[in-house]
Design an enzyme around this catalytic site. Structure first.
Site, mmCIF file in Angstrom:
data_model
loop_
_atom_site.group_PDB
_atom_site.id
_atom_site.type_symbol
_atom_site.label_atom_id
_atom_site.label_comp_id
_atom_site.label_asym_id
_atom_site.label_seq_id
_atom_site.Cartn_x
_atom_site.Cartn_y
_atom_site.Cartn_z
ATOM 1 C CG HIS A 155 57.371 20.014 -82.455
ATOM 2 N ND1 HIS A 155 58.575 20.640 -82.658
ATOM 3 C CD2 HIS A 155 57.398 18.901 -83.231
ATOM 4 C CE1 HIS A 155 59.294 19.960 -83.543
ATOM 5 N NE2 HIS A 155 58.597 18.889 -83.888
ATOM 6 C CB SER A 276 43.602 28.562 -53.810
ATOM 7 O OG SER A 276 43.471 29.961 -53.624
ATOM 8 C CE LYS A 282 44.031 27.147 -58.753
ATOM 9 N NZ LYS A 282 45.012 28.031 -59.317
ATOM 10 C CD GLU A 289 52.094 23.464 -59.110
ATOM 11 O OE1 GLU A 289 52.161 24.581 -59.629
ATOM 12 O OE2 GLU A 289 51.299 23.194 -58.194
#
Ligand code: ARG
Length: 458
Positions: A155, A276, A282, A289
């Site tokens: 979970h 970024s 970043k 992804e």
């Protein structure tokens, strides 16, 4: 004039030409198309269906065409519709009218089926090799960090501690099943459809076994209608590819989580990340992804082909031309994903400092405290309740189960003794799970040995 223009009295509408042409994507089949034609021409000569010297001219012409195709020195035309008619036209330009004998006893329907079978045999082998590489990388990283303990989750809540090697090897076994599915799909791909003609076979005394042997197929289709309309092997590929992408996508999700500041268990190498345009600090995990994102299109191609096939009567229908783009796109999505994952896994840094810090705020040894009380005679349900109270108390006092005093333990149950501290050490918790398939160091060593055997490394 089209190759099939004899019975037509007007030329094809331009939009129809563009709409029905497949050369834009099936030029990827150029090499296998020529190889198939070389085998077919050779057989036509050997069986006396065309004169031997004509067969020789065809084979020589096709071989020189193959070289030019490999060097990118030929131009395909949309007027010639697809790869098969483009190759025939190019051959004609090279060897003259004898090129017209190549298509004896053959149809584009069995020809395109042959091409896809030849193409997919190579593709499946490439995929299996790429899966093996990724499995090897996983074994390497698991061995390197064999005794690092991380929190295990259910979970997405801390559950029980596990070895990071155990966690990574879970992906090894998923990929092992994937490799099995790819090999299994290969069996149905390794079948030769050529000789089916358009649908009913051919009037010429062809020798299918000879062609089968020359092209190296394990089996041939025993029914001409089935041979030209079967795309099961492509569905099997797309289905195996979908499962493979699903596994990579789940792995992606974990790498994205693990490389976040919140987890911080791993750091991906700079070369596998991007920055970024606005936020200078970043470092984004774009590769996992995108793998996660691209999984959707592979599922789409599986659904797409199943849907194309579901209402088709026998035998060939032009709908079947729709089998190609999805299959090609799946290959172009899957193979780089496997290659990238291999590099990413090999180069990722396991951040032991962050992992140790995470474990310090951890109650994933709670089950073992309950088991401890069970060993001292308490029924499990009661033990569960006692440890629940203990955890509540510890939480309220900003401690974990290794930091409580014996008095604090005894306040919850008189059954606790000093040996409870041995029980709650995370090493003990992990190493108690010794049964086959568990996370104990000994069990993971056994698992690693098996994994290496599967890869032929042990
Ligand atoms: N381009 C076609 C395909 O990919 C080749 C077979 C065409 N056959 C036909 N009779 N139109 O399916």
């Amino acid at each position: 004039m089209k190759l099939w223009g004899g019975r037509f009295t007007e030329s094809t509408d331009q939009l129809v030409e563009a709409y029905t042409a497949s050369i834009g994507f099936d030029q990827r089949l150029a090499e296998v198309d020529i190889r198939g034609s070389i085998a077919h021409a050779t057989m036509l000569g050997q069986c006396g269906i065309i004169p031997e010297q004509d067969a020789q001219i065809l084979v020589d012409g096709l071989k020189s065409l193959l070289t030019d195709v490999q060097n990118g020195a030929v131009e395909f035309r949309v007027e010639d519709e697809d790869i098969h008619m483009n190759i025939e036209r190019l051959l004609h330009e090279r060897v003259g009218p004898v090129a017209g004998k190549l298509h004896t006893g053959r149809s584009r329907n069995d020809q395109v089926a042959l091409d896809m079978h030849l193409f997919m045999k190579v593709a499946l082998q490439q995929i299996e090799a790429a899966v093996r590489e990724l499995q090897t990388a996983l074994v390497e990283v698991a061995e390197k960090h064999r005794s690092v303990i991380i929190p295990g989750y259910t979970h997405l809540q801390r559950a029980q501690p596990v070895l990071i090697s155990h966690h990574l090897l879970a992906y090894f076994w998923m990929l092992e099943r994937d490799a099995g599915r790819i090999r299994d799909a290969f069996k149905r791909t390794d079948m030769m459809p050529l000789g089916a003609g358009a649908l009913a076979g051919t009037t010429f005394p062809i020798d299918r076994e000879r062609v089968q042997q020359q092209l190296g197929f394990a089996e041939l289709y025993e029914n001409s209608l089935d041979a030209v309309s079967d795309r099961d092997y492509l569905v099997e590929f797309l289905s195996a590819a979908s499962l493979l992408m699903m596994h990579l996508s789940r792995f992606s999700e974990e790498l994205i989580l693990w490389s976040s500041e919140e987890f911080g268990f791993v750091e991906l190498a700079d070369r596998y990340c991007t920055g970024s345009s606005m936020m200078p600090q970043k470092k984004n995990p774009d590769v996992p992804e995108l793998v996660r994102g691209k999984t959707g299109r592979v599922y789409g191609h599986l659904m797409g082909l199943l849907t194309v096939l579901k209402g088709l009567p026998l035998a060939y229908n032009k709908d079947l031309q729709e089998d190609k783009e999805g299959v090609f796109d799946t290959l172009d999505t899957l193979l780089p994903a496997l290659w990238l994952f291999t590099g990413m896994v090999k180069t990722m840094k396991v951040r032991e400092d962050r992992i140790v810090a995470a474990l310090a705020r951890d109650f994933s040894n709670a089950t073992d405290v309950a088991d401890y009380l069970v060993r001292k005679g308490l029924p499990f349900r009661e033990a569960h309740a006692v440890v629940g109270k203990l955890v509540l108390y510890a939480l309220g006092n900003g401690k974990n189960l290794t930091e409580l005093s014996l008095d604090e333990y005894k306040a919850q149950s008189a059954l606790f003794d000093a040996d409870v501290f041995e029980t709650v050490s995370l090493e003990t918790v992990v190493n108690r799970r010794e049964a086959r398939g568990g996370t104990a160091k000994s069990a993971v060593e056994f698992q690693l040995q098996l994994a290496k055997q599967k890869l032929g490394l042990a």
